[in-house]
Design a protein around this motif. Structure first.
Motif, PDB file in Angstrom:
ATOM      1  N   ASP A 175      34.846  42.604  38.614  1.00 29.82           N
ATOM      2  CA  ASP A 175      34.841  43.672  39.609  1.00 29.82           C
ATOM      3  C   ASP A 175      35.932  43.529  40.655  1.00 29.82           C
ATOM      4  O   ASP A 175      36.091  44.406  41.509  1.00 29.82           O
ATOM      5  CB  ASP A 175      33.479  43.724  40.319  1.00 29.82           C
ATOM      6  CG  ASP A 175      32.340  44.061  39.363  1.00 29.82           C
ATOM      7  OD1 ASP A 175      32.495  45.024  38.590  1.00 29.82           O
ATOM      8  OD2 ASP A 175      31.311  43.367  39.394  1.00 29.82           O
ATOM      9  N   LYS A 228      35.907  38.682  48.803  1.00 28.25           N
ATOM     10  CA  LYS A 228      35.112  39.849  48.408  1.00 28.25           C
ATOM     11  C   LYS A 228      34.071  39.468  47.353  1.00 28.25           C
ATOM     12  O   LYS A 228      32.901  39.855  47.438  1.00 28.25           O
ATOM     13  CB  LYS A 228      36.035  40.943  47.870  1.00 28.25           C
ATOM     14  CG  LYS A 228      35.332  42.242  47.500  1.00 28.25           C
ATOM     15  CD  LYS A 228      36.226  43.169  46.696  1.00 28.25           C
ATOM     16  CE  LYS A 228      37.492  43.534  47.409  1.00 28.25           C
ATOM     17  NZ  LYS A 228      38.317  44.508  46.625  1.00 28.25           N
ATOM     18  N   LEU A 229      34.502  38.693  46.359  1.00 24.90           N
ATOM     19  CA  LEU A 229      33.606  38.272  45.280  1.00 24.90           C
ATOM     20  C   LEU A 229      32.492  37.381  45.810  1.00 24.90           C
ATOM     21  O   LEU A 229      31.321  37.546  45.452  1.00 24.90           O
ATOM     22  CB  LEU A 229      34.413  37.540  44.206  1.00 24.90           C
ATOM     23  CG  LEU A 229      33.650  36.964  43.021  1.00 24.90           C
ATOM     24  CD1 LEU A 229      32.988  38.074  42.219  1.00 24.90           C
ATOM     25  CD2 LEU A 229      34.592  36.156  42.121  1.00 24.90           C
ATOM     26  N   GLU A 230      32.837  36.446  46.682  1.00 24.19           N
ATOM     27  CA  GLU A 230      31.857  35.477  47.180  1.00 24.19           C
ATOM     28  C   GLU A 230      30.884  36.080  48.184  1.00 24.19           C
ATOM     29  O   GLU A 230      29.782  35.565  48.369  1.00 24.19           O
ATOM     30  CB  GLU A 230      32.577  34.289  47.804  1.00 24.19           C
ATOM     31  CG  GLU A 230      33.345  33.448  46.783  1.00 24.19           C
ATOM     32  CD  GLU A 230      34.159  32.338  47.422  1.00 24.19           C
ATOM     33  OE1 GLU A 230      34.359  32.388  48.667  1.00 24.19           O
ATOM     34  OE2 GLU A 230      34.615  31.432  46.689  1.00 24.19           O
ATOM     35  N   SER A 231      31.271  37.192  48.809  1.00 25.69           N
ATOM     36  CA  SER A 231      30.418  37.800  49.832  1.00 25.69           C
ATOM     37  C   SER A 231      29.394  38.776  49.265  1.00 25.69           C
ATOM     38  O   SER A 231      28.498  39.225  49.979  1.00 25.69           O
ATOM     39  CB  SER A 231      31.284  38.514  50.872  1.00 25.69           C
ATOM     40  OG  SER A 231      31.956  39.620  50.285  1.00 25.69           O
ATOM     41  N   ASN A 232      29.535  39.114  47.984  1.00 24.51           N
ATOM     42  CA  ASN A 232      28.626  40.093  47.374  1.00 24.51           C
ATOM     43  C   ASN A 232      28.096  39.534  46.065  1.00 24.51           C
ATOM     44  O   ASN A 232      28.812  39.484  45.062  1.00 24.51           O
ATOM     45  CB  ASN A 232      29.358  41.420  47.128  1.00 24.51           C
ATOM     46  CG  ASN A 232      28.444  42.532  46.666  1.00 24.51           C
ATOM     47  OD1 ASN A 232      27.325  42.294  46.211  1.00 24.51           O
ATOM     48  ND2 ASN A 232      28.913  43.763  46.773  1.00 24.51           N
ATOM     49  N   LYS A 233      26.833  39.132  46.053  1.00 23.58           N
ATOM     50  CA  LYS A 233      26.244  38.512  44.870  1.00 23.58           C
ATOM     51  C   LYS A 233      26.116  39.479  43.699  1.00 23.58           C
ATOM     52  O   LYS A 233      25.902  39.048  42.553  1.00 23.58           O
ATOM     53  CB  LYS A 233      24.883  37.921  45.210  1.00 23.58           C
ATOM     54  CG  LYS A 233      23.831  38.953  45.617  1.00 23.58           C
ATOM     55  CD  LYS A 233      22.498  38.299  45.934  1.00 23.58           C
ATOM     56  CE  LYS A 233      21.446  39.334  46.309  1.00 23.58           C
ATOM     57  NZ  LYS A 233      20.133  38.694  46.625  1.00 23.58           N
ATOM     58  N   ASN A 234      26.248  40.782  43.966  1.00 19.98           N
ATOM     59  CA  ASN A 234      26.145  41.766  42.885  1.00 19.98           C
ATOM     60  C   ASN A 234      27.449  41.943  42.115  1.00 19.98           C
ATOM     61  O   ASN A 234      27.469  42.581  41.067  1.00 19.98           O
ATOM     62  CB  ASN A 234      25.714  43.125  43.454  1.00 19.98           C
ATOM     63  CG  ASN A 234      24.304  43.093  44.016  1.00 19.98           C
ATOM     64  OD1 ASN A 234      23.413  42.483  43.432  1.00 19.98           O
ATOM     65  ND2 ASN A 234      24.102  43.732  45.166  1.00 19.98           N
ATOM     66  N   LEU A 235      28.527  41.385  42.647  1.00 18.24           N
ATOM     67  CA  LEU A 235      29.814  41.502  41.977  1.00 18.24           C
ATOM     68  C   LEU A 235      30.008  40.371  40.975  1.00 18.24           C
ATOM     69  O   LEU A 235      29.516  39.262  41.166  1.00 18.24           O
ATOM     70  CB  LEU A 235      30.951  41.464  43.002  1.00 18.24           C
ATOM     71  CG  LEU A 235      31.045  42.612  44.002  1.00 18.24           C
ATOM     72  CD1 LEU A 235      32.241  42.406  44.924  1.00 18.24           C
ATOM     73  CD2 LEU A 235      31.152  43.958  43.303  1.00 18.24           C
ATOM     74  N   THR A 236      30.746  40.674  39.911  1.00 18.15           N
ATOM     75  CA  THR A 236      31.189  39.647  38.973  1.00 18.15           C
ATOM     76  C   THR A 236      32.705  39.571  39.059  1.00 18.15           C
ATOM     77  O   THR A 236      33.354  40.427  39.689  1.00 18.15           O
ATOM     78  CB  THR A 236      30.776  39.972  37.530  1.00 18.15           C
ATOM     79  OG1 THR A 236      31.520  41.133  37.078  1.00 18.15           O
ATOM     80  CG2 THR A 236      29.281  40.262  37.431  1.00 18.15           C
ATOM     81  N   GLU A 288      40.526  38.819  47.714  1.00 16.13           N
ATOM     82  CA  GLU A 288      39.692  39.184  46.575  1.00 16.13           C
ATOM     83  C   GLU A 288      38.611  38.126  46.312  1.00 16.13           C
ATOM     84  O   GLU A 288      37.483  38.451  45.949  1.00 16.13           O
ATOM     85  CB  GLU A 288      40.559  39.376  45.331  1.00 16.13           C
ATOM     86  CG  GLU A 288      41.473  40.582  45.399  1.00 16.13           C
ATOM     87  CD  GLU A 288      40.701  41.901  45.480  1.00 16.13           C
ATOM     88  OE1 GLU A 288      39.865  42.167  44.601  1.00 16.13           O
ATOM     89  OE2 GLU A 288      40.937  42.654  46.455  1.00 16.13           O
TER      90      GLU A 288
END
Length: 397
Positions: A243, A232-240, A229
């Motif tokens: 998410d 996942k967060l670190e690979s997508n700058k659009n996620l907070t 998880e």
């Protein structure tokens, strides 16, 4: 010459000086303060008691069409503990520095919002404005310890049903930039304990089927999930962080001394399930881990929230459309997100009422639950103006 302080700021600072702090909160000071506010606003006040010594205070501004569904403006009276030695100002003195920063526990979380509701209504009333829908302004207990004896129980009472709520506003979070954060959903909080029994004995032996071996398997499973998880967060700058599913090892219990292999060990995890996680599948996965760990391994829960759908932010939700229109009029930069923690909105949403979390605090460091929590008076006063528009928008839907 010293500048005369706005009366709204004075009210805010008075409220902050009431130490409604955990543990064992005494809400009497808050009740007396709110009674005084209700009198000054010429609004009726009612105190509901679902759990003894846990009052729920509701002020009501009746609308022109009381038969229509009402709007709930919720805030909580309680605040988290403080470590006074870590503060540069006394945490319940509400001291204001030369820059207008007001230091106090609860300045961001969330006594500010409760006062902003009241002061926005005060201004609307003084300008002769009437709203179509009734506003109920609620001040609830114990949100900071899960709301179990507050909003969680209140939403299932006849008293709450009689308020006839159609839409609710509650707290959001401060923003360090110029974006106003808006929350339409929350992750499900699961506080999970896994207990692993095993063969006890002398620490010098290689005993079979020990509790430590089982705990290792359980810890590895949870921490592997955490790594996935996090990636996942670190690979997508659009996620907070709201998410993804967060996993944190928070407690390890068991053992008596270094040379004794214990008969049982327990590990505790704080897990916040993302809003797209299937709860049944997730629990089945944990049960599978327990089976893999070995016989007797069991799960228990200190807290286990049900799945609650997010409040939609689309044309199907007239409350959202009205809220968004008012924000556009004020030229506010809104950033919708899933709330990273837990608020009373989850209980309101659970009984089918759309709810949004919003605190009009921008360009401010996020200091809720932190030392030297503060809010600038200009930001606080700007928030009142924002609520003047928002309350008119949602109460006239």
């Amino acid at each position: 010459m010293a500048t005369v302080e706005d009366s709204a700021v004075t009210n805010f600072r008075e409220y902050l000086r009431i130490p409604s702090v955990h543990p064992n909160v005494n809400y009497d000071g808050c009740i007396e303060f709110l009674k005084k506010q209700a009198k000054s606003l010429d609004l009726p006040l009612k105190i509901y008691t679902v759990v003894d010594r846990k009052p729920i205070v509701v002020l009501t501004w009746q609308g022109l069409k009381p038969e229509e569904k009402a709007v709930l403006l919720n805030s909580h009276m309680d605040v988290v503990p403080v470590f006074p030695e870590k503060w540069s100002h006394k945490p319940f003195a509400a001291e204001k520095d030369d820059n207008g920063n007001i230091y106090a526990r609860g300045s961001q979380d969330m006594k500010c919002v409760g006062i902003q509701y009241l002061e926005a209504i005060r201004r609307l009333k003084s300008n002769g404005i009437r709203l179509k829908r009734t506003l109920h302004i609620s001040f609830v207990p114990d949100e900071e310890i899960g709301g179990v004896d507050g909003m969680e129980k209140f939403v299932h009472t006849k008293d709450f049903e009689n308020l006839r709520i159609g839409f609710s506003l509650d707290e959001g979070m401060a923003s360090p930039n110029d974006e106003f954060l808006l929350y339409n959903g929350e992750r499900s909080i699961w506080h999970i304990f896994v207990t692993c029994p095993g063969t006890p004995g002398h620490g010098s032996l290689m005993l079979p089927d020990t509790a430590g071996e089982k705990v290792e398997i359980i810890m590895n499973k949870f921490m592997d999930l955490r790594r996935r998880e996090k990636a996942k967060l670190e690979s997508n700058k659009n996620l907070t962080v709201g998410d993804v599913t967060t996993v944190n090892l928070t407690q390890i219990k068991g053992g008596v001394q270094p040379n004794v292999v214990p008969p049982e060990l327990t590990v505790g995890f704080d897990v916040r399930l993302a809003t797209d996680v299937d709860h049944e599948k997730f629990e089945a996965m944990i049960k599978g881990w327990c089976k893999e760990a070995g016989p007797g391994t069991t799960i228990s829960y200190e807290q286990k929230n049900n799945f609650v759908p997010n409040t939609p932010l689309d044309d199907s939700n007239p409350w959202w459309l009205a809220f968004k229109k008012a924000c556009d009029k004020l030229k506010l930069k809104l950033k919708p997100a899933i709330f990273p923690g837990g608020t009373d909105s989850r209980y309101v949403r659970e009984v089918g009422i759309p709810a949004l979390g919003f605190s009009p605090i921008i360009n401010t460091p996020v200091l809720l639950h932190d030392h030297d929590e503060f809010l600038n008076e200009k930001v606080f006063l700007q928030g009142i103006k924002i609520y003047e528009e928002l309350l008119q928008a949602v109460a006239n839907v």
